[in-house]
Structures are given as C-alpha cells and as structure tokens.
Motif scaffolding. Sequence first.
Motif, PDB file in Angstrom:
ATOM      1  N   GLN A  47       0.819  -1.218   0.000  1.00  0.00           N
ATOM      2  CA  GLN A  47       0.000   0.000   0.000  1.00  0.00           C
ATOM      3  C   GLN A  47       0.852   1.267   0.000  1.00  0.00           C
ATOM      4  O   GLN A  47       1.952   1.298   0.558  1.00  0.00           O
ATOM      5  CB  GLN A  47      -0.898   0.029   1.244  1.00  0.00           C
ATOM      6  N   GLU A  48       0.269   2.310  -0.634  1.00  0.00           N
ATOM      7  CA  GLU A  48       0.913   3.626  -0.598  1.00  0.00           C
ATOM      8  C   GLU A  48       0.321   4.398   0.573  1.00  0.00           C
ATOM      9  O   GLU A  48      -0.847   4.804   0.542  1.00  0.00           O
ATOM     10  CB  GLU A  48       0.661   4.364  -1.921  1.00  0.00           C
ATOM     11  N   ARG A  50       0.820   7.494   3.590  1.00  0.00           N
ATOM     12  CA  ARG A  50       1.522   8.696   4.049  1.00  0.00           C
ATOM     13  C   ARG A  50       1.046   9.027   5.455  1.00  0.00           C
ATOM     14  O   ARG A  50      -0.157   8.993   5.728  1.00  0.00           O
ATOM     15  CB  ARG A  50       1.227   9.848   3.091  1.00  0.00           C
ATOM     16  N   TYR A  63      -2.858   8.706   5.679  1.00  0.00           N
ATOM     17  CA  TYR A  63      -3.524   8.889   4.383  1.00  0.00           C
ATOM     18  C   TYR A  63      -3.147   7.714   3.487  1.00  0.00           C
ATOM     19  O   TYR A  63      -1.961   7.486   3.201  1.00  0.00           O
ATOM     20  CB  TYR A  63      -3.104  10.211   3.741  1.00  0.00           C
ATOM     21  N   THR A  65      -3.611   5.907  -0.168  1.00  0.00           N
ATOM     22  CA  THR A  65      -3.982   6.189  -1.564  1.00  0.00           C
ATOM     23  C   THR A  65      -4.677   4.965  -2.171  1.00  0.00           C
ATOM     24  O   THR A  65      -4.153   3.840  -2.110  1.00  0.00           O
ATOM     25  CB  THR A  65      -2.717   6.540  -2.386  1.00  0.00           C
ATOM     26  N   LYS A  66      -5.863   5.226  -2.744  1.00  0.00           N
ATOM     27  CA  LYS A  66      -6.626   4.141  -3.384  1.00  0.00           C
ATOM     28  C   LYS A  66      -7.117   4.587  -4.767  1.00  0.00           C
ATOM     29  O   LYS A  66      -7.296   5.791  -5.015  1.00  0.00           O
ATOM     30  CB  LYS A  66      -7.825   3.745  -2.516  1.00  0.00           C
ATOM     31  N   GLU A  67      -7.362   3.611  -5.618  1.00  0.00           N
ATOM     32  CA  GLU A  67      -7.837   3.884  -6.971  1.00  0.00           C
ATOM     33  C   GLU A  67      -9.368   3.802  -7.008  1.00  0.00           C
ATOM     34  O   GLU A  67      -9.970   2.906  -6.408  1.00  0.00           O
ATOM     35  CB  GLU A  67      -7.237   2.871  -7.959  1.00  0.00           C
ATOM     36  N   MET A  96      -6.836   8.600  -8.432  1.00  0.00           N
ATOM     37  CA  MET A  96      -6.190   8.125  -7.203  1.00  0.00           C
ATOM     38  C   MET A  96      -6.520   9.142  -6.114  1.00  0.00           C
ATOM     39  O   MET A  96      -6.188  10.335  -6.250  1.00  0.00           O
ATOM     40  CB  MET A  96      -4.665   8.012  -7.382  1.00  0.00           C
ATOM     41  N   ILE A  97      -7.149   8.700  -5.059  1.00  0.00           N
ATOM     42  CA  ILE A  97      -7.486   9.643  -3.988  1.00  0.00           C
ATOM     43  C   ILE A  97      -6.928   9.144  -2.654  1.00  0.00           C
ATOM     44  O   ILE A  97      -6.775   7.947  -2.435  1.00  0.00           O
ATOM     45  CB  ILE A  97      -9.018   9.880  -3.882  1.00  0.00           C
ATOM     46  N   GLU A  98      -6.645  10.114  -1.778  1.00  0.00           N
ATOM     47  CA  GLU A  98      -6.122   9.799  -0.440  1.00  0.00           C
ATOM     48  C   GLU A  98      -7.278   9.712   0.550  1.00  0.00           C
ATOM     49  O   GLU A  98      -8.097  10.641   0.630  1.00  0.00           O
ATOM     50  CB  GLU A  98      -5.132  10.864   0.026  1.00  0.00           C
TER      51      GLU A  98
END
Length: 389
Positions: A47-48, A50, A63, A65-67, A96-98
């Motif tokens: 996972q990305e 932050r 936070y 990030t998901k598509e 892509m939103i956080e």
Amino acid sequence: MELDIKQLALAVKSIAEEKNLPEDAVQEVVEQALAAAYRRDYGDREQEVRVSMNLNTGDVDVYVTKEVVEEVGDNHFEISIKEAQVMKKNAKLGDMIEIHEKIENFGRVAAQTAKQVILQRLREAEREIIMNEYEDKIGTVINGIVARVEGRLVRVDLGKAQGIMPMSEQIQGERYYPGQRLKVFLKDVERGFRGPQLIVSRGSKEFIEWLFRAEVPEMETGAVEIKGIAREAGVRSKIAVHSTVPGVDPVGTFVGGHGTRVNAVMSEVGEQEKIDIVVWVEGITEYITNALSPTKVSRVELNEKEQKAKVVVPEDQLSIAIGKSGQNVRLASKLTGYDLDIAAEEGASAPADVVAKPVAAPKLKKKEQLESSLLEAIEEHGQDVKEEN
C-alpha cells in the motif's frame, strides 16, 4: 507492547536534541516508521501510505492512496466510485485519492517494526549529516585518536565521526594502538552499500605537503611552492620545490634554520623516513639531475617522445644513483615523470682526491713485512730449540 504515539511525539524533540539532528529530519523518519507500522497492522505491505504527525498534540493522521473503480476487488487498494464521490464530488473512475484514517495506537509487532525502522533511519540520517559536515574538510589534515586496530585496518576517531585508514594509506613500519593521537589527512568520503565512509591517510604525498604547509608560512604567501612529491611512506620522500621570488632559496626555506622545519615534518612521519628536498626547474635535463640528488650526474640523454632518459654517472656514483633496492632512481622517476635508466660512464677513473692519496698500497706492504718478520722469528726460535737438544 503497544506503541504510545503521544509519548513518541514528545520523544522526537529530545531525540533531535540528543543526536544533534534537525527536528524535521527526525519527524520524517518517525512518520516513515509509522507508515510501515500501519501497513503491518491495518493494511498491506504494498500500500501507498503517508503519515503526518503533529508534534504539539501527538495526533497522527494516516492517508492511504486508493484507486477509484466501478466494483471493488481489494479494499486495500481500491474504492468504489460511489464512496469516492462522497469524499470528493468530482471523483471519476481511474482517479487516485487519499483516504484519511485516524490511528490511536499500534499492536506489538507493528510497534517493534516502527522501533527498528526509527533506529535504522536515525543512524542513517545522523551519518549523512556528519558526512556532509566532513565533506568540507576533504583535502585537509585533522587530529584524530586511534579507536581500534582491526588486522590491517585502523579506525580513527575524528570527533563526531570515525574514519578508516586502510593498509595502503598507512606509513610502513608505523605501529598503531588504541588511544594513540595522530594527525591524518582526510582523503575522501566513499559512499557504499554500508553507507558513507571517511577515508583517512598518513601514507599519502598530500599528507607530507600539508605538514610542510603548517611549517613553511612562505607557502601561504606564494613565495615558495611544492611542484612535485614522490613518496614511499616510512622509507623516503623526494620533494621538488620552487621559489617565485628572486633571491629566495627554496630548499633553505623548506629545510629551515638548523633544519627545524624539515625535522618537524620528520618527527610527525617518523625519523626512519628520509626527506630529500630538491630544486624544481623547467628544463627537464636539469630537473632530472636535481631529482637524482645526491648523485653527481655526468650527462642526461633524453627521449622526450617516449618519456625516457638515460642518465650517465661516474662509476663510483652508480650505487648512489640507484639507491637501496632501486629507491633513489624510482622516486626520481616518479618525481620527473620520466622512465630513468642509470648507466656507468665508460672508462671512468677514480676521483682525483682518491688517486692523490693512495692509502691501500702502503698498508698492504706493512702487513707483508710484519708477516715476514714473524715467520723469521718463529724459524730462529725453532733452530735454537734444536741446538739445545
């Protein structure tokens, strides 16, 4: 063991002070560690994530990030278009939103992961900052203390950092022991897979140059300068010097009154290392002659195209020109940049002062007379004994 985020926020400031690191650098390291902890406890390692930490309140915001997709296949990486538009009205497929998550604490395994990451990253950050500080000192001589000796490698404590002195940078025959105070030349900062390393030297020719720079103030004014150095550390060095001011003797300037300046350098590198100081001249023939000092040179035959020279010397000067184990000619060759071939002068006769004082022949004659007289005395004594019987 759970990770207490409030306490961690307070610890960031004290860590920054203790390690002499910028507070934002420590905060960044901690945030990276918390992101790793979140992935372990609540998400997926791919996972990305932050993380943002407020040092004043101790609040941690995560936070992820998901598509944006039509139909969710994996909650860790995807969010439906319907949910996304609740958070962001103009969200569309493929965006892509956080997604904001608030975390109070982490489990035992995640806490341990965070702790390991923090310690590792802090060490890296601390080393990087120190190395950046020492980068400005590359090419200078600094004081150090031997920390430990590991076989052929010597670790030297330089204050805020530790340098390594490999065998190739040591003075031949010099012995090192923990606690020993040394002057070392900071040669380079090497960046490898184990992180940056400070390389220090005592065997380099630059070390000799810096020692002379400390003893010869005329170098700072530009009245005299070192044009070349050839060195075999711990054995012998040849230094070519030049004066830019008419009437100034460059050799005398570097030697100093009663040899004080050159002796000060020798006391630092070891009395066993001999230092020859010769005059640099632009003419290569004369320069080669000077470089072979103390040899008396008859003539020099140059081959400038191949950077070679045949140096002819009187027969009695041959061993001096070559030096012990070829040391003198080898250093002279390094100093001048020419491959030197030493040859004895054909039909060379002994110097006049030796011919004028033939000492060997009379000594041999006296020895023969003494042996003859002794034999006669023995024979006479033997005859007397026979007559008595």
